[in-house]
Enzyme design. Structure first.
Site, PDB file in Angstrom:
ATOM      1  N   GLY A   1       0.816  -1.213   0.000  1.00  0.00           N
ATOM      2  CA  GLY A   1       0.000   0.000   0.000  1.00  0.00           C
ATOM      3  C   GLY A   1       0.849   1.261   0.000  1.00  0.00           C
ATOM      4  O   GLY A   1       2.083   1.210   0.130  1.00  0.00           O
TER       5      GLY A   1
ATOM      6  N   VAL B   1       1.119   3.609   2.259  1.00  0.00           N
ATOM      7  CA  VAL B   1       1.840   3.813   3.512  1.00  0.00           C
ATOM      8  C   VAL B   1       2.935   2.762   3.668  1.00  0.00           C
ATOM      9  O   VAL B   1       4.036   3.059   4.142  1.00  0.00           O
ATOM     10  CB  VAL B   1       0.874   3.801   4.713  1.00  0.00           C
ATOM     11  CG1 VAL B   1       1.640   3.912   6.029  1.00  0.00           C
ATOM     12  CG2 VAL B   1      -0.138   4.939   4.603  1.00  0.00           C
TER      13      VAL B   1
ATOM     14  N   ARG C   1      -3.402 -11.490  -2.368  1.00  0.00           N
ATOM     15  CA  ARG C   1      -3.248 -10.896  -3.701  1.00  0.00           C
ATOM     16  C   ARG C   1      -1.851 -10.305  -3.903  1.00  0.00           C
ATOM     17  O   ARG C   1      -1.271 -10.404  -4.978  1.00  0.00           O
ATOM     18  CB  ARG C   1      -4.308  -9.809  -3.905  1.00  0.00           C
ATOM     19  CG  ARG C   1      -4.285  -9.147  -5.265  1.00  0.00           C
ATOM     20  CD  ARG C   1      -5.361  -8.088  -5.362  1.00  0.00           C
ATOM     21  NE  ARG C   1      -5.168  -7.051  -4.349  1.00  0.00           N
ATOM     22  CZ  ARG C   1      -6.043  -6.079  -4.115  1.00  0.00           C
ATOM     23  NH1 ARG C   1      -7.168  -6.021  -4.795  1.00  0.00           N
ATOM     24  NH2 ARG C   1      -5.789  -5.166  -3.196  1.00  0.00           N
ATOM     25  N   SER C   2      -1.307  -9.689  -2.853  1.00  0.00           N
ATOM     26  CA  SER C   2      -0.002  -9.032  -2.997  1.00  0.00           C
ATOM     27  C   SER C   2       1.170  -9.954  -2.661  1.00  0.00           C
ATOM     28  O   SER C   2       2.324  -9.609  -2.926  1.00  0.00           O
ATOM     29  CB  SER C   2       0.063  -7.781  -2.116  1.00  0.00           C
ATOM     30  OG  SER C   2      -0.056  -8.112  -0.749  1.00  0.00           O
TER      31      SER C   2
ATOM     32  N   ARG D   1      -6.940   3.094  18.615  1.00  0.00           N
ATOM     33  CA  ARG D   1      -6.575   4.443  19.053  1.00  0.00           C
ATOM     34  C   ARG D   1      -7.226   4.859  20.365  1.00  0.00           C
ATOM     35  O   ARG D   1      -6.605   5.543  21.173  1.00  0.00           O
ATOM     36  CB  ARG D   1      -6.912   5.456  17.959  1.00  0.00           C
ATOM     37  CG  ARG D   1      -5.984   5.373  16.761  1.00  0.00           C
ATOM     38  CD  ARG D   1      -6.420   6.300  15.658  1.00  0.00           C
ATOM     39  NE  ARG D   1      -5.593   6.128  14.464  1.00  0.00           N
ATOM     40  CZ  ARG D   1      -5.961   6.491  13.251  1.00  0.00           C
ATOM     41  NH1 ARG D   1      -7.141   7.056  13.066  1.00  0.00           N
ATOM     42  NH2 ARG D   1      -5.159   6.290  12.225  1.00  0.00           N
TER      43      ARG D   1
ATOM     44  N   CYS E   1      -4.084  11.076  10.616  1.00  0.00           N
ATOM     45  CA  CYS E   1      -3.152  12.010   9.966  1.00  0.00           C
ATOM     46  C   CYS E   1      -3.453  13.473  10.294  1.00  0.00           C
ATOM     47  O   CYS E   1      -2.532  14.249  10.583  1.00  0.00           O
ATOM     48  CB  CYS E   1      -3.182  11.799   8.454  1.00  0.00           C
ATOM     49  SG  CYS E   1      -4.829  11.809   7.723  1.00  0.00           S
TER      50      CYS E   1
ATOM     51  N   SER F   1      -4.472  11.661  -1.138  1.00  0.00           N
ATOM     52  CA  SER F   1      -3.607  10.641  -0.538  1.00  0.00           C
ATOM     53  C   SER F   1      -4.198  10.056   0.735  1.00  0.00           C
ATOM     54  O   SER F   1      -3.902   8.915   1.085  1.00  0.00           O
ATOM     55  CB  SER F   1      -2.230  11.231  -0.242  1.00  0.00           C
ATOM     56  OG  SER F   1      -2.340  12.360   0.614  1.00  0.00           O
TER      57      SER F   1
ATOM     58  N   LYS G   1     -12.633  11.906  15.290  1.00  0.00           N
ATOM     59  CA  LYS G   1     -11.275  11.438  15.613  1.00  0.00           C
ATOM     60  C   LYS G   1     -10.419  12.602  16.109  1.00  0.00           C
ATOM     61  O   LYS G   1      -9.660  12.465  17.081  1.00  0.00           O
ATOM     62  CB  LYS G   1     -10.613  10.818  14.375  1.00  0.00           C
ATOM     63  CG  LYS G   1     -11.149   9.468  13.954  1.00  0.00           C
ATOM     64  CD  LYS G   1     -10.513   9.053  12.626  1.00  0.00           C
ATOM     65  CE  LYS G   1     -11.166   7.817  12.046  1.00  0.00           C
ATOM     66  NZ  LYS G   1     -10.632   7.476  10.704  1.00  0.00           N
TER      67      LYS G   1
ATOM     68  N   ARG H   1     -12.388  17.177   1.706  1.00  0.00           N
ATOM     69  CA  ARG H   1     -11.479  16.576   0.722  1.00  0.00           C
ATOM     70  C   ARG H   1     -11.291  17.569  -0.421  1.00  0.00           C
ATOM     71  O   ARG H   1     -12.262  18.121  -0.942  1.00  0.00           O
ATOM     72  CB  ARG H   1     -12.072  15.279   0.177  1.00  0.00           C
ATOM     73  CG  ARG H   1     -11.102  14.498  -0.699  1.00  0.00           C
ATOM     74  CD  ARG H   1     -10.018  13.829   0.103  1.00  0.00           C
ATOM     75  NE  ARG H   1     -10.526  12.736   0.928  1.00  0.00           N
ATOM     76  CZ  ARG H   1      -9.810  12.101   1.844  1.00  0.00           C
ATOM     77  NH1 ARG H   1      -8.551  12.463   2.074  1.00  0.00           N
ATOM     78  NH2 ARG H   1     -10.330  11.125   2.567  1.00  0.00           N
TER      79      ARG H   1
ATOM     80  N   HIS I   1      -1.852  17.350   3.515  1.00  0.00           N
ATOM     81  CA  HIS I   1      -3.064  17.951   4.079  1.00  0.00           C
ATOM     82  C   HIS I   1      -2.769  19.356   4.606  1.00  0.00           C
ATOM     83  O   HIS I   1      -1.660  19.632   5.077  1.00  0.00           O
ATOM     84  CB  HIS I   1      -3.586  17.112   5.254  1.00  0.00           C
ATOM     85  CG  HIS I   1      -4.149  15.778   4.861  1.00  0.00           C
ATOM     86  ND1 HIS I   1      -4.361  15.396   3.567  1.00  0.00           N
ATOM     87  CD2 HIS I   1      -4.561  14.736   5.644  1.00  0.00           C
ATOM     88  CE1 HIS I   1      -4.888  14.172   3.548  1.00  0.00           C
ATOM     89  NE2 HIS I   1      -5.008  13.748   4.800  1.00  0.00           N
TER      90      HIS I   1
END
Length: 337
Positions: free
Chosen positions: A10, A12, A37-38, A98, A128, A158, A212, A233, A240
């Protein structure tokens, strides 16, 4: 140090590889994990190819010191015990743990000591948008307790992953070619548009992303701080931005706040309105610090000030912060390099 990356394919996961390389992190052995899959895909790290293994419930994590996990909340919840059962420290990038009281939520510039208390061998990486805001708020909190924050975020594609970034790029191509843009990763067309909707809506009208920022900020800062956010967004590929209004217990001068920012680890000040100099995502993408500018008094509140901050969502907002947590372990003697 023996290191694993879960979700290596991915956006990240790939950033983990770059950050570990850039920081000369003491990796003696690297293991990559991914979905079925990966599995079988290979990635280069320090001149050697590493093949992605399929993540399974077995003893593959035996002997691994630190696992950087970015494969989604459901995967983190399912595999947490498998990852940690032999003593591996799991630094998780999802929202799964979290708010768990037994899992520290850490931004190394603000609360590195929290990482020392991890009864489940799990450390949570914050959201983030929370990370970059809290880095800046931490500098102000040292001057005067922050009572209240209002924030509007301007979040790049992103934040929704590699496929979302590809979709934005493709939408621009399609529109320029006179075609109808493909919309799959976002609620609406993002190209040439803004979408005031990040994550799902809750009963109180806020989105999960906005809540969050409220809950995570309070946990990280061990504070009664009140946070109200609107998350948007925007058609930016990466990094960001946030407009932040802060109310403190005592009035703060712009000069002392600017000085606090300049002295704080992880912050770079770009604040020269006369020269049209301020942080912008186009210039910040790919960089590590949180950039702050437009620092000024809030003319509507005698105890208020406002500023603008920009940070790379994939870097400081995800992979970098997690690696810095591991680096703080080494500095504090929790793990030996």
């Amino acid at each position: 140090m023996r290191v694993a990356i879960v979700g290596a394919s991915g956006a990240v996961g790939q950033e983990f590889l770059r950050v570990l390389e850039d920081h000369s992190f003491p990796v003696t052995e690297l293991t990559l994990f991914g979905s079925k899959r990966s599995a079988g895909t290979s990635y280069a790290f320090r001149g050697k190819e590493h093949v992605v293994k399929e993540l399974k419930h077995n003893d593959d994590f035996r002997g691994i010191d630190v696992a950087f996990v970015s494969a989604g909340g459901s995967t983190s919840l399912e595999y947490a015990d498998t990852i940690t059962k032999h003593g591996t420290v799991m630094i998780d990038n999802s929202s799964a743990f979290r708010m768990d009281p037994d899992v520290p939520l850490v931004v190394p510039e603000v609360n590195p000591e929290d990482a020392l208390q991890m009864p489940r061998r799990i450390i949570a990486n914050p959201n983030c948008t929370t990370i970059q805001m809290v880095v800046a708020l931490g500098a102000i909190e040292k001057l005067s307790h922050i009572k209240r924050v209002h924030v509007a975020t301007y979040q790049a594609a992103s934040g929704a992953g590699a496929q979302a970034m590809a979709e934005l790029e493709n939408q621009y191509r399609q529109i320029v070619a006179g075609e109808k843009p493909t919309v799959e990763k976002f609620a609406h067309q993002l190209a040439f548009n803004l979408i005031p909707h990040v994550d799902v809506f809750c009963d109180n009208g806020y989105t999960k992303e906005e809540l969050k920022m409220y809950n995570e900020t309070r946990k990280i800062m061990h504070s009664d701080i009140e946070v109200s956010a609107t998350c948007v967004r925007v058609p930016v590929m990466r990094a960001h931005s946030e407009a932040v209004w802060v109310e403190t217990e005592r009035p703060l001068g712009v000069d002392e706040v600017r000085e606090a920012f300049e002295k704080s680890k992880g912050i770079v000040v770009i604040d020269n309105p006369a020269g049209k100099e301020y942080p912008m995502p186009l210039e910040i993408a790919g960089k590590e610090p949180v950039y702050v500018g437009r620092i000024r008094e809030d003319i509507s509140n005698p105890n208020g000030l406002t500023f603008w901050c920009v940070g790379d969502q994939i870097k400081k907002g995800a992979a970098l912060n997690a690696v810095q947590i591991a680096e703080s372990f080494i500095e504090q003697g929790v793990l030996k390099a």
